[in-house]
Design a protein around this motif. Structure first.
Motif, PDB file in Angstrom:
ATOM      1  N   VAL A  16       0.833  -1.197   0.000  1.00 55.77           N
ATOM      2  CA  VAL A  16       0.000   0.000   0.000  1.00 55.77           C
ATOM      3  C   VAL A  16       0.866   1.245   0.000  1.00 55.77           C
ATOM      4  CG1 VAL A  16      -1.765   1.284   1.265  1.00 55.77           C
ATOM      5  CG2 VAL A  16      -1.877  -1.211   1.144  1.00 55.77           C
ATOM      6  N   ASP A  17       2.018   1.213   0.725  1.00 56.78           N
ATOM      7  CA  ASP A  17       2.927   2.350   0.731  1.00 56.78           C
ATOM      8  C   ASP A  17       3.630   2.505  -0.603  1.00 56.78           C
ATOM      9  OD1 ASP A  17       2.310   2.962   3.336  1.00 56.78           O
ATOM     10  OD2 ASP A  17       3.948   1.787   4.179  1.00 56.78           O
ATOM     11  N   ALA A  31       6.095  -1.107 -12.170  1.00 53.44           N
ATOM     12  CA  ALA A  31       5.023  -1.136 -13.153  1.00 53.44           C
ATOM     13  C   ALA A  31       5.067  -2.418 -13.979  1.00 53.44           C
ATOM     14  CB  ALA A  31       5.125   0.085 -14.070  1.00 53.44           C
ATOM     15  N   ALA A  32       6.279  -2.847 -14.347  1.00 54.36           N
ATOM     16  CA  ALA A  32       6.412  -4.068 -15.156  1.00 54.36           C
ATOM     17  C   ALA A  32       5.974  -5.296 -14.373  1.00 54.36           C
ATOM     18  CB  ALA A  32       7.868  -4.232 -15.614  1.00 54.36           C
ATOM     19  N   VAL A  33       6.349  -5.355 -13.109  1.00 59.35           N
ATOM     20  CA  VAL A  33       5.982  -6.509 -12.277  1.00 59.35           C
ATOM     21  C   VAL A  33       4.481  -6.538 -12.032  1.00 59.35           C
ATOM     22  CG1 VAL A  33       6.229  -7.570  -9.991  1.00 59.35           C
ATOM     23  CG2 VAL A  33       8.252  -6.694 -11.185  1.00 59.35           C
ATOM     24  N   THR A  82      -3.890  -1.763  -7.651  1.00 65.13           N
ATOM     25  CA  THR A  82      -3.508  -0.964  -8.815  1.00 65.13           C
ATOM     26  C   THR A  82      -4.537  -1.096  -9.930  1.00 65.13           C
ATOM     27  OG1 THR A  82      -1.156  -1.172  -8.283  1.00 65.13           O
ATOM     28  CG2 THR A  82      -1.716  -0.586 -10.551  1.00 65.13           C
ATOM     29  N   ALA A  83      -4.950  -2.334 -10.202  1.00 60.96           N
ATOM     30  CA  ALA A  83      -5.930  -2.559 -11.268  1.00 60.96           C
ATOM     31  C   ALA A  83      -7.262  -1.897 -10.953  1.00 60.96           C
ATOM     32  CB  ALA A  83      -6.128  -4.056 -11.488  1.00 60.96           C
TER      33      ALA A  83
END
Length: 218
Positions: A16-17, A31-33, A82-83
């Motif tokens: 979350v952080d 971002a890639a992961v 994120t999604a």
């Protein structure tokens, strides 16, 4: 395989952080992961997701993933958060009815995607895995906290009673959509978001007007 992280250290960061610092170092690796994790979730669901597979998809070493998330469950939680941030934005239309309907419509769209279906199935199965259950609870609470501003703004505008329970109102709005996504027994009709918004508002305003049980805080 080349590790594109360029990071060092062994302490895992709280998901979350981490997600609140999009411009931090190695943001492109994160971002890639996360993109790889969301892809894997959509294809295989949580049960079959592995750090090794996610790392391979992202083009990084497994140690890079563990360094940042420390466990599969933390990675899954961050990917789901994120999604949902991207797929279920919190609207601000200036009126509570259109805010609730827009939020419900975005949620319905998200739940219709492969990733959304994986998330709702994971929620149904999370009681069998205490760690995943905690991740799901964190995910849902985060979404309620963010979307709660819809109800709080409405109360400030005088559209709803000041003591309205935002969490309960949003649960009532979202639960029918989640049920349909999980069971697949009925489609989401085009006007369902507006109908759900009206049902919730009828309950909220009924209490404020002295009628019905209402949905204020106890």
């Amino acid at each position: 395989m080349s590790d594109v992280s360029g990071t060092s250290g062994t302490d895992a960061e709280d998901p979350v952080d981490v997600r609140r610092r999009p411009g931090g170092r190695a943001a492109r690796v994160r971002a890639a992961v996360l993109a790889a994790a969301m892809e894997a979730l959509a294809e295989h669901g949580i049960a079959r997701l592995s750090i090794a597979d996610v790392a391979a998809r992202a083009g990084v070493n497994e140690t890079t993933v563990y360094r940042r998330w420390s466990s599969r469950e933390k990675l899954v939680l961050d990917a789901m958060l994120t999604a949902s941030d991207e797929g279920i934005p919190v609207p601000d239309t200036g009126a509570v009815r259109t805010d609730l309907a827009a939020f419900a419509r975005a949620l319905a769209g998200y739940l219709a995607t492969p990733l959304g279906r994986s998330v709702v199935r994971a929620a149904a199965l999370s009681s069998d895995d205490p760690v995943l259950a905690e991740s799901w609870q964190t995910f849902w609470q985060s979404r309620l906290d963010q979307a709660g501003v819809i109800v709080r703004r409405a109360a400030e505008r005088g559209e709803l009673p000041a003591d309205t329970d935002a969490g309960l109102a949003l649960e009532l709005l979202c639960a029918p959509l989640q049920t349909r996504a999980l069971l697949g027994h009925r489609p989401v009709e085009p006007d369902l978001p507006e109908r759900l918004a009206d049902l919730v508002l009828d309950g909220l305003r009924g209490r404020g007007q002295g009628g019905g049980v209402g949905l204020g805080s106890s």
